[in-house]
Design a protein around this motif. Sequence first.
Motif, PDB file in Angstrom:
ATOM      1  N   LEU A 248      15.332 -15.729  11.380  1.00 23.15           N
ATOM      2  CA  LEU A 248      13.991 -16.007  11.748  1.00 23.15           C
ATOM      3  C   LEU A 248      13.356 -14.933  12.719  1.00 23.15           C
ATOM      4  CD1 LEU A 248      14.584 -19.762  12.028  1.00 23.15           C
ATOM      5  CD2 LEU A 248      12.954 -18.667  10.722  1.00 23.15           C
ATOM      6  N   LEU A 249      14.043 -14.376  13.671  1.00 25.24           N
ATOM      7  CA  LEU A 249      13.722 -13.442  14.426  1.00 25.24           C
ATOM      8  C   LEU A 249      13.089 -12.342  13.789  1.00 25.24           C
ATOM      9  CD1 LEU A 249      15.615 -13.204  17.803  1.00 25.24           C
ATOM     10  CD2 LEU A 249      13.155 -13.379  17.746  1.00 25.24           C
ATOM     11  N   ARG A 250      14.064 -11.680  12.965  1.00 20.97           N
ATOM     12  CA  ARG A 250      13.812 -10.358  12.099  1.00 20.97           C
ATOM     13  C   ARG A 250      12.311 -10.837  11.342  1.00 20.97           C
ATOM     14  NH1 ARG A 250      17.717  -9.576   8.088  1.00 20.97           N
ATOM     15  NH2 ARG A 250      19.170 -11.019   8.713  1.00 20.97           N
ATOM     16  N   LEU A 251      12.149 -12.085  10.864  1.00 17.07           N
ATOM     17  CA  LEU A 251      10.865 -12.419   9.936  1.00 17.07           C
ATOM     18  C   LEU A 251       9.718 -12.397  11.081  1.00 17.07           C
ATOM     19  CD1 LEU A 251      12.328 -15.411   7.659  1.00 17.07           C
ATOM     20  CD2 LEU A 251      11.277 -13.147   6.848  1.00 17.07           C
TER      21      LEU A 251
ATOM     22  N   SER B 204      10.017 -12.121   1.094  1.00 13.85           N
ATOM     23  CA  SER B 204       9.981 -11.940   2.439  1.00 13.85           C
ATOM     24  C   SER B 204      11.420 -11.966   2.901  1.00 13.85           C
ATOM     25  CB  SER B 204       9.388 -13.051   3.487  1.00 13.85           C
ATOM     26  OG  SER B 204       7.854 -13.091   3.359  1.00 13.85           O
ATOM     27  N   LEU B 205      12.517 -12.886   2.433  1.00 17.88           N
ATOM     28  CA  LEU B 205      13.784 -12.679   2.774  1.00 17.88           C
ATOM     29  C   LEU B 205      14.246 -11.296   2.436  1.00 17.88           C
ATOM     30  CD1 LEU B 205      14.816 -16.382   1.486  1.00 17.88           C
ATOM     31  CD2 LEU B 205      15.053 -15.495   3.808  1.00 17.88           C
ATOM     32  N   VAL B 206      13.990 -10.782   1.172  1.00 17.63           N
ATOM     33  CA  VAL B 206      14.665  -9.797   0.539  1.00 17.63           C
ATOM     34  C   VAL B 206      14.140  -8.553   1.517  1.00 17.63           C
ATOM     35  CG1 VAL B 206      14.631  -8.113  -1.375  1.00 17.63           C
ATOM     36  CG2 VAL B 206      14.866 -10.540  -1.642  1.00 17.63           C
ATOM     37  N   GLY B 207      12.777  -8.608   1.878  1.00 15.91           N
ATOM     38  CA  GLY B 207      12.140  -7.737   2.954  1.00 15.91           C
ATOM     39  C   GLY B 207      12.921  -7.410   3.944  1.00 15.91           C
ATOM     40  N   VAL B 208      13.611  -8.533   4.704  1.00 15.90           N
ATOM     41  CA  VAL B 208      14.264  -7.983   5.960  1.00 15.90           C
ATOM     42  C   VAL B 208      15.859  -8.068   5.913  1.00 15.90           C
ATOM     43  CG1 VAL B 208      12.335  -9.502   7.118  1.00 15.90           C
ATOM     44  CG2 VAL B 208      14.555 -10.633   6.370  1.00 15.90           C
ATOM     45  N   GLY B 209      16.115  -8.057   4.291  1.00 16.28           N
ATOM     46  CA  GLY B 209      17.599  -7.774   4.117  1.00 16.28           C
ATOM     47  C   GLY B 209      18.419  -9.069   4.307  1.00 16.28           C
ATOM     48  N   MET B 210      17.783 -10.344   4.032  1.00 19.66           N
ATOM     49  CA  MET B 210      18.445 -11.554   3.910  1.00 19.66           C
ATOM     50  C   MET B 210      19.357 -11.785   5.219  1.00 19.66           C
ATOM     51  SD  MET B 210      19.254 -11.992  -0.255  1.00 19.66           S
ATOM     52  CE  MET B 210      20.513 -10.781  -0.440  1.00 19.66           C
TER      53      MET B 210
ATOM     54  N   VAL C  60      12.031  -5.691  -7.410  1.00 16.39           N
ATOM     55  CA  VAL C  60      11.774  -5.907  -8.746  1.00 16.39           C
ATOM     56  C   VAL C  60      13.359  -6.606  -8.891  1.00 16.39           C
ATOM     57  CG1 VAL C  60      11.915  -4.538 -10.853  1.00 16.39           C
ATOM     58  CG2 VAL C  60      10.039  -4.142  -9.269  1.00 16.39           C
ATOM     59  N   LYS C  61      14.531  -5.758  -8.207  1.00 15.16           N
ATOM     60  CA  LYS C  61      15.577  -5.881  -8.442  1.00 15.16           C
ATOM     61  C   LYS C  61      15.985  -7.373  -8.387  1.00 15.16           C
ATOM     62  CE  LYS C  61      20.178  -5.354  -6.468  1.00 15.16           C
ATOM     63  NZ  LYS C  61      21.084  -4.728  -5.495  1.00 15.16           N
ATOM     64  N   TRP C  62      15.231  -8.135  -7.362  1.00 17.12           N
ATOM     65  CA  TRP C  62      15.600  -9.471  -6.924  1.00 17.12           C
ATOM     66  C   TRP C  62      14.547 -10.458  -7.683  1.00 17.12           C
ATOM     67  CZ3 TRP C  62      20.102 -10.221  -5.302  1.00 17.12           C
ATOM     68  CH2 TRP C  62      20.528  -9.000  -4.199  1.00 17.12           C
ATOM     69  N   GLY C  63      13.485  -9.712  -8.630  1.00 18.68           N
ATOM     70  CA  GLY C  63      12.824 -10.587  -9.418  1.00 18.68           C
ATOM     71  C   GLY C  63      11.700 -11.433  -8.369  1.00 18.68           C
ATOM     72  N   VAL C  64      11.155 -10.714  -7.439  1.00 19.34           N
ATOM     73  CA  VAL C  64      10.073 -11.307  -6.921  1.00 19.34           C
ATOM     74  C   VAL C  64       8.715 -10.514  -6.979  1.00 19.34           C
ATOM     75  CG1 VAL C  64      11.486 -11.993  -4.813  1.00 19.34           C
ATOM     76  CG2 VAL C  64      10.482  -9.966  -4.804  1.00 19.34           C
ATOM     77  N   LEU C  65       8.580  -9.495  -7.824  1.00 19.10           N
ATOM     78  CA  LEU C  65       7.269  -9.169  -7.999  1.00 19.10           C
ATOM     79  C   LEU C  65       6.878  -9.537  -9.354  1.00 19.10           C
ATOM     80  CD1 LEU C  65       7.443  -5.125  -6.975  1.00 19.10           C
ATOM     81  CD2 LEU C  65       6.394  -7.144  -6.008  1.00 19.10           C
ATOM     82  N   GLY C  66       5.727  -9.429  -9.642  1.00 21.41           N
ATOM     83  CA  GLY C  66       4.975  -9.543 -11.098  1.00 21.41           C
ATOM     84  C   GLY C  66       4.680 -10.978 -11.106  1.00 21.41           C
ATOM     85  N   LEU C  67       4.680 -11.853  -9.698  1.00 20.34           N
ATOM     86  CA  LEU C  67       3.849 -13.149  -9.819  1.00 20.34           C
ATOM     87  C   LEU C  67       2.489 -13.177  -9.596  1.00 20.34           C
ATOM     88  CD1 LEU C  67       7.033 -14.455  -7.706  1.00 20.34           C
ATOM     89  CD2 LEU C  67       6.477 -15.139  -9.984  1.00 20.34           C
ATOM     90  N   SER C  68       1.772 -13.734 -10.293  1.00 20.10           N
ATOM     91  CA  SER C  68       0.364 -14.115  -9.881  1.00 20.10           C
ATOM     92  C   SER C  68       0.069 -14.709  -8.906  1.00 20.10           C
ATOM     93  CB  SER C  68      -0.114 -14.911 -11.532  1.00 20.10           C
ATOM     94  OG  SER C  68      -1.579 -15.296 -11.172  1.00 20.10           O
ATOM     95  N   LYS C  69      -1.153 -14.208  -8.453  1.00 25.41           N
ATOM     96  CA  LYS C  69      -1.312 -15.111  -6.905  1.00 25.41           C
ATOM     97  C   LYS C  69      -1.908 -16.447  -7.178  1.00 25.41           C
ATOM     98  CE  LYS C  69      -2.351 -11.326  -4.144  1.00 25.41           C
ATOM     99  NZ  LYS C  69      -3.572 -10.483  -3.093  1.00 25.41           N
ATOM    100  N   SER C  70      -2.116 -16.730  -8.404  1.00 24.83           N
ATOM    101  CA  SER C  70      -2.720 -18.149  -8.727  1.00 24.83           C
ATOM    102  C   SER C  70      -1.678 -18.920  -9.412  1.00 24.83           C
ATOM    103  CB  SER C  70      -3.986 -17.775  -9.888  1.00 24.83           C
ATOM    104  OG  SER C  70      -3.609 -17.196 -10.867  1.00 24.83           O
TER     105      SER C  70
END
Length: 409
Positions: A206-209, A186-192, A13-23
């Motif tokens: 890329l290895l972390r991803l 994905s970037l935020v999830g692995v810590g950038m 939420v902090k990085w603004g990546v939730l709340g996006l519609s799948k469509s």
Amino acid sequence: MRQSQDRQRQSLVKWGVLGLSKSAVPKVSIIIPCYNGEKYLQDALDSIVMQSYKEYEVIVIDDGSTDSTASIIRSARLPIRYEKQENAGVSSARNRGIRKSTAEIISFLDHDDMYYNETVLQRAVAAFNSDYDLGVMHGSICFIDENGTQIGLDMCPKYQDQDTLAALLFYRSCIPGTGLFVRKKSLVGVGMFNEKYQAAEDYDILLRLAMQKHKFAYSTEPFVKYRRHAMNLSRIGSTRNHDNTEAQRIEGNILKSYPISSIIKVFEKSSFPEDEKCARLGTVLLRMGMIADAKNEFLKSINLNAFNIDARFCMGVLCVRESRYDDSIKHYDVLLKNNVCVQNRTHLAGIYNNYGVALILSGRTEEGFESIERALICNPNYQDAGYNIRQRGHKCTDLKLTPRPLRAN
């Protein structure tokens, strides 16, 4: 477990990546880290203007430039969010761009590169739209020279599953950080990006991803024109690090951050043939400094397939380092006399170079330089061979071995 999930959600939420519609049709944030980019930055910006897909924003993070980068940005033909920081390196610049971005999809483009053609954004967005689970999209690399002339093409090896992809990445850096598309969550999830790395930072993320099972997809059509020129090869002060020795050292440290048991498991689960599993795992162990274990894997590979290029090539390197020049010559002889690499001039160039070094160090000087000349015929831009040929007539105490098979491009 619930607390961990809540913390992860708060981060997203902090990085603004939730709340996006799948469509929803995603918008792309194009992030350009830039250091003294006046010579090539305009080409990068022009390649963005020509894109057929227009739902993007451009973020340029100036990493302490002392040239006319800012004036180029001011006169650009497209809106740009421009920020300047004290020189802190490419990882810091990219992370700052990620924090400033508003889109679901991030595209990284180095200031001296260009998108391959006008359909790059369109192709990438279509891939993300068709698969909401997709985390990373990449293409092959078109290499260009200082003048923009194509000088090579690097195709990423095919992979059928995540374990094979992870094994490929452990084996070598085969996906470029420039021209890469990644879902922001994905970037935020692995810590950038890890800001302590000033080289191989894209290899690390890329290895972390891959190891954290973010889904990858690959386009055989290039996404990027990757420019090779004097500044990015010397990389003094640059946001882009191409010093091979330094990059290899950092890649070795990155590999050492993973438990060896995890690396072995990835190779065991990969779809490589058995001799390739051993040879490529041996290459990884060699890069980690585990010489004895690497030798064991190479010898297992040779027992399974006497003509395995990786195993023979790397055993030849190890024999030279141990002053066992005749043994090194035998390994390269097997590949040359059986025409193993006759269809791959890039591999052949590396073999001829190292074969020549072993011959010279064994006292067969003229034969050795003839072999190095053949390497340059196969690949006129081959730096190790070019350096070695210039040692002719001098004391040959500082010849350059190529540590592993060259990538075809």
